[in-house]
Design an enzyme around this catalytic site. Structure first.
Site, PDB file in Angstrom:
ATOM      1  CE  LYS A 115      -3.049   2.752   2.475  1.00  0.00           C
ATOM      2  NZ  LYS A 115      -3.368   3.118   3.840  1.00  0.00           N
TER       3      LYS A 115
ATOM      4  N   GLY B  31      -7.760   9.063  10.556  1.00  0.00           N
ATOM      5  CA  GLY B  31      -7.912   9.117  12.004  1.00  0.00           C
ATOM      6  C   GLY B  31      -8.976  10.075  12.497  1.00  0.00           C
TER       7      GLY B  31
ATOM      8  CB  ALA C  60      -8.400   7.470   5.730  1.00  0.00           C
ATOM      9  N   GLY C  61     -11.121   7.633   7.397  1.00  0.00           N
ATOM     10  CA  GLY C  61     -12.261   8.503   7.647  1.00  0.00           C
ATOM     11  C   GLY C  61     -13.452   7.823   8.290  1.00  0.00           C
TER      12      GLY C  61
ATOM     13  CG  ASN D 284      -5.397   1.304  12.661  1.00  0.00           C
ATOM     14  OD1 ASN D 284      -5.788   0.819  13.717  1.00  0.00           O
ATOM     15  ND2 ASN D 284      -4.130   1.430  12.420  1.00  0.00           N
ATOM     16  CB  THR D 285      -8.502   5.567  14.120  1.00  0.00           C
ATOM     17  OG1 THR D 285      -7.220   5.779  13.534  1.00  0.00           O
ATOM     18  CG2 THR D 285      -8.577   6.327  15.425  1.00  0.00           C
TER      19      THR D 285
END
Lengths: 72, 256
Positions: free
Chosen positions: B99, B160, B186-187, B208-209
């Site tokens: 990635k 994040g 993301a987001g 992830n977050t």
């Protein structure tokens, strides 16, 4: 008389000394790292794992030894 | 119903990709991965701790033989840094699926598309199979695809931030125009955000977050698994058309 042959290496950004001659494989093992879990860059060039035993460290070498860590 | 997807010739059943950062410990990370059902995890490449070689390692908890490690270049702000990182990753892991992420600035972690495009071209020439984090820009997405990206990964919102999918129109346009898989990267903040990404027709979602910083990461991982499945099923089922006004569900005839 055994002559002391210390070589200075920049290892992951820190200056370290090792007793030479020493191959990359020997250096990795001396740090108690597992060669199959790390990747090595010597003076900005990737060193293939299969050749670690054949590459002799030289005084002034810059080494990066990396592995996978948690990340996003 | 089997509903697998493929990237660069590799086929996966789960459309959820999870990160391995920010967890309390490796046990929690492994348990969340299990609950998510994900078959791919993103990992970072960092210097080994030469002063403590016996510190626990990610590979002791998440087996690279069972789960596909996707090395990521998070933290790289130039194409050269990212390429250098991925060359090391390829040597450490022995695989080409990676990635690419080249960030433009620390405040927004928004991608630098000029550097990203240049790096994609070089990586593809070197035999890498780059999945590429990018802006929600349909033109940039096409350029990345032409440069050799094997997957397009537009951000839904800043990395994040947990703000959810901010630009649904552009994500949908990227999906419509792409010949390679599109994954929102993301987001995502909560399960409904993941469902929205899938309802837009994305092939998958990376997060992830949203899992790692949930009060109960393992329960949230399970929620995300269901949300991705649910959003995907809704996309395949084809949603009803939108109307400006009400339309009763009960027959008008036979009213007493």
């Amino acid at each position: 008389m055994a002559s002391s042959n210390l070589i200075s290496i920049q290892l992951n950004g820190e200056k370290r000394s090792f007793e030479g001659p020493i191959s990359l494989l020997e250096l990795i093992e001396s740090l108690a790292l597992k060669p199959n879990k790390v990747a090595v860059e010597r003076n900005m060039e990737i060193v293939p794992r299969s050749t670690l035993a054949d590459v002799q460290c030289a005084d002034g070498d810059a080494l990066e030894i990396v592995h996978f860590v948690g990340g996003g | 119903m089997t509903d697998s997807w493929s990237v660069a010739g590799r086929t996966f059943d789960s459309r959820l990709i999870v990160g391995t950062g920010k967890y309390k410990d490796f046990e929690q990370n492994a348990a969340a991965l299990e609950a998510s059902g994900a078959q791919i995890v993103t990992v970072a490449v960092r210097r080994v701790n030469v002063s403590d070689p016996n510190a626990p390692m990610l590979t002791d908890y998440i087996d690279p033989k069972k789960v596909t490690y996707l090395p990521n270049t998070a933290g790289c702000f130039t194409g050269d840094e990212a390429i250098r990182t991925l060359r090391l990753a390829r040597e450490a892991g022995g695989w080409d699926l990676v990635k690419l992420e080249v960030l433009g600035e620390a405040k927004t972690l928004y991608p630098d598309m000029r550097e990203t495009l240049k790096a994609t071209e070089i990586l593809a020439k070197e035999g890498f199979l780059p999945m590429v984090y990018c802006a929600d820009d349909p033109i940039a997405a096409k350029q990345l695809e032409d440069a050799g990206a094997v997957a397009i990964m537009p951000l839904g919102a800043p990395i994040g931030s947990g703000l959810g999918i901010q630009n649904k129109v552009m994500i949908r346009l990227i999906v419509e125009g792409a010949k390679v898989p599109v994954l929102v990267d993301a987001g995502v903040g909560t399960a409904s955000d993941a469902a929205v990404a899938m309802e837009l027709g994305c092939d998958g979602v990376l997060m992830n977050t949203a899992i790692a910083e949930a009060r109960d990461p393992i329960m949230m991982a399970g929620a995300m698994k269901l949300a991705v499945q649910s959003g995907r099923a809704a996309y395949l089922a084809g949603r009803m058309g939108r109307r400006q006004y009400a339309d009763p569900s009960s027959p008008l005839a036979g009213l007493i």
